[in-house]
Scaffold this active site. Structure first.
Site, PDB file in Angstrom:
ATOM      1  N   ARG A  42      66.793 159.447   1.408  1.00  0.00           N
ATOM      2  CA  ARG A  42      66.805 159.170   2.771  1.00  0.00           C
ATOM      3  C   ARG A  42      66.821 160.266   3.863  1.00  0.00           C
ATOM      4  O   ARG A  42      67.361 161.241   3.559  1.00  0.00           O
ATOM      5  CB  ARG A  42      67.810 158.113   3.512  1.00  0.00           C
ATOM      6  CG  ARG A  42      67.487 157.491   4.770  1.00  0.00           C
ATOM      7  CD  ARG A  42      68.698 156.719   5.278  1.00  0.00           C
ATOM      8  NE  ARG A  42      68.202 156.167   6.851  1.00  0.00           N
ATOM      9  CZ  ARG A  42      69.027 155.859   7.493  1.00  0.00           C
ATOM     10  NH1 ARG A  42      70.552 155.750   7.094  1.00  0.00           N
ATOM     11  NH2 ARG A  42      68.690 155.330   8.816  1.00  0.00           N
ATOM     12  N   HIS A  43      66.023 160.154   4.779  1.00  0.00           N
ATOM     13  CA  HIS A  43      65.801 161.234   5.697  1.00  0.00           C
ATOM     14  C   HIS A  43      67.236 161.542   6.395  1.00  0.00           C
ATOM     15  O   HIS A  43      68.247 160.649   6.189  1.00  0.00           O
ATOM     16  CB  HIS A  43      65.029 161.137   7.086  1.00  0.00           C
ATOM     17  CG  HIS A  43      65.420 159.871   7.850  1.00  0.00           C
ATOM     18  ND1 HIS A  43      66.298 159.608   8.709  1.00  0.00           N
ATOM     19  CD2 HIS A  43      64.657 158.362   7.618  1.00  0.00           C
ATOM     20  CE1 HIS A  43      66.196 158.495   9.067  1.00  0.00           C
ATOM     21  NE2 HIS A  43      65.308 157.580   8.592  1.00  0.00           N
ATOM     22  N   ARG A  46      68.992 161.284  12.827  1.00  0.00           N
ATOM     23  CA  ARG A  46      67.977 161.059  13.748  1.00  0.00           C
ATOM     24  C   ARG A  46      68.288 160.519  14.896  1.00  0.00           C
ATOM     25  O   ARG A  46      69.430 159.941  15.267  1.00  0.00           O
ATOM     26  CB  ARG A  46      66.807 160.259  13.197  1.00  0.00           C
ATOM     27  CG  ARG A  46      67.088 158.891  12.753  1.00  0.00           C
ATOM     28  CD  ARG A  46      65.863 158.276  12.757  1.00  0.00           C
ATOM     29  NE  ARG A  46      65.987 156.699  12.074  1.00  0.00           N
ATOM     30  CZ  ARG A  46      66.826 155.848  12.984  1.00  0.00           C
ATOM     31  NH1 ARG A  46      67.138 155.855  13.963  1.00  0.00           N
ATOM     32  NH2 ARG A  46      67.045 154.517  12.509  1.00  0.00           N
ATOM     33  N   ARG A 110      60.361 162.744  10.729  1.00  0.00           N
ATOM     34  CA  ARG A 110      61.917 162.966  10.149  1.00  0.00           C
ATOM     35  C   ARG A 110      61.880 163.186   8.973  1.00  0.00           C
ATOM     36  O   ARG A 110      62.582 163.715   8.331  1.00  0.00           O
ATOM     37  CB  ARG A 110      62.699 161.974  10.939  1.00  0.00           C
ATOM     38  CG  ARG A 110      62.346 160.604  10.455  1.00  0.00           C
ATOM     39  CD  ARG A 110      62.964 159.492  11.254  1.00  0.00           C
ATOM     40  NE  ARG A 110      62.868 157.887  11.002  1.00  0.00           N
ATOM     41  CZ  ARG A 110      62.003 157.388  11.746  1.00  0.00           C
ATOM     42  NH1 ARG A 110      61.209 158.250  12.769  1.00  0.00           N
ATOM     43  NH2 ARG A 110      61.631 156.268  11.459  1.00  0.00           N
ATOM     44  N   ASP A 256      65.978 154.544   4.540  1.00  0.00           N
ATOM     45  CA  ASP A 256      66.935 153.675   3.837  1.00  0.00           C
ATOM     46  C   ASP A 256      66.229 152.479   3.320  1.00  0.00           C
ATOM     47  O   ASP A 256      66.847 152.083   2.217  1.00  0.00           O
ATOM     48  CB  ASP A 256      68.084 153.312   5.015  1.00  0.00           C
ATOM     49  CG  ASP A 256      67.411 152.542   6.204  1.00  0.00           C
ATOM     50  OD1 ASP A 256      66.215 152.509   6.313  1.00  0.00           O
ATOM     51  OD2 ASP A 256      68.157 152.280   7.241  1.00  0.00           O
TER      52      ASP A 256
END
Length: 384
Positions: A42-43, A46, A110, A256
């Protein structure tokens, strides 16, 4: 004289035993050889995607605007890159080799930035890779494709937030998510956003994930969502088992719902929203002439990744058995299968289950399923 020779003989015997032990350990190490790795992460942290109308924290409060990777997120992914380097230091080359490593990201700022920051920690330039002595970074390509509480609680939220939605996923993106982001970055939350309220919102957000993947016909929905990624990963693993293969690492930078969708399809999802920079690890080993798959989940930095076991198999699962077990969740023709679920079919399911349920939250969840259906979350990633 003979007595004096006994310590020498004993020492020689111990030396031989030690040498045999080392030989055995060496054979054991060689017997299990890492051949390929897939990472799905996952990034990082943010800013909110959007927020509720009454939120005093507006988009102007965030330096890069809404939906962007923060500096904290960059730190998280640089650390992830360093961890990957440490974990696979004997497997990967010191320098980046395009034929060995492939990185793919969703077409969102992102996730692209998370992938780039991870690569900065994974492959800092060394030797001939250094192109600017004052900049410890090298460009590496990232590939992409164009993109449980009662009803009273839910009904009071519009009064505080100004956001008139009872859609669980919309409630997550417009209410819980911005409040969560603001709390991480030490903004002052509204007085009504108490610890108890945040816990309730978190539970609803986790319920929204289950509304996408779980509760009804989980296998069928897993085919249409996480199964697509399972198919890609399995294809890469089978290729890695070929003698002509040179690729060692494939990384996916996503969201996610990507991580949870993959884990739901593999039946290893723990029911908790994957945190920022969480990483699902899949490793392919060659051992005694056969290939085996091992899975791990890294969802915190203070602990080594947790081992995951595919139901019906062992922690080190034979590739052939792994392929058989995941076959039911791999769609053969995604578009055709997705079209087979009509609105009438979804409506019948919703009405049948709604008749049996008394929880107000779950009724809202059923309307969410009716509105979105199993194919809803396949294409856009803009809200995650």
């Amino acid at each position: 004289m003979r007595a004096a020779l006994l310590p020498v003989a004993r020492a020689a015997s111990l030396g031989l035993s030690f040498w045999l032990l080392l030989s055995w350990l060496d054979r054991g190490a060689v017997a299990k050889e890492l051949k390929f790795v897939t990472l799905v992460f996952r990034h990082g942290d943010r800013s909110p995607i959007e927020t509720f109308p009454n939120d005093p924290i507006k988009e102007s409060s965030w330096p890069q605007g809404f939906g962007q990777l923060t500096q904290l997120g960059m730190e998280q992914h640089y650390e992830l890159g360093q961890y990957i380097r440490k974990r696979y230091r004997k497997f990967l080359n010191e320098s980046y080799k395009p034929e060995q490593v492939y990185i793919q990201s969703t077409d969102i700022d992102r996730t692209l930035m998370s992938a780039m920051t991870t690569l900065a920690g994974l492959f800092p330039p060394e030797g001939v890779s250094i192109w600017n002595p004052s900049l410890p970074w090298q460009p590496i390509p990232v590939h992409t494709l164009s993109l449980s509480e009662d009803r009273d609680f839910i009904e009071t939220l519009p009064t505080f937030t100004g956001c008139h939605t009872q859609d669980l996923f919309g409630m997550w993106t417009k209410v819980y998510d911005p409040l969560f982001c603001e709390s991480i970055h030490n903004f002052t939350l509204p007085s009504w956003a108490t610890e108890d309220t945040m816990i309730k919102l978190k539970e609803l957000s986790e319920l929204s994930i289950l509304s996408i993947y779980g509760i009804h016909k989980q296998k069928e929905k897993s085919r249409l969502q996480g199964g697509v990624l399972v198919r890609e990963i399995l294809k890469h693993m089978k290729s890695a088992a070929q003698p002509s293969n040179h690729r060692k690492l494939v990384m996916y930078s996503a969201h996610d719902t990507t991580v949870s969708g993959l884990q739901m399809a593999l039946e290893v999802y723990n029911g908790i929203l994957p945190p920022y920079a969480s990483c699902h690890i899949m490793e392919l080993y060659l051992e005694k002439g056969g290939y085996f798959v091992e899975m791990y989940y890294r969802n915190e930095t203070q602990h080594e990744p947790y081992p995951l076991t595919l139901p019906g198999c062992t922690p080190s699962c034979p590739l052939t058995e792994f392929a058989k077990l995941v076959a039911p969740v791999i769609p053969q023709d995604w578009s055709t299968e997705c079209m087979t679920t009509s609105n009438d079919q979804v409506l019948r399911v919703v009405l049948a289950v709604a008749f049996c349920l008394v929880s107000g939250v779950l009724v809202v969840l059923l309307f969410t399923l009716l509105r979105h259906g199993p194919c809803w979350h396949r294409d856009p990633y803009r809200n995650i």
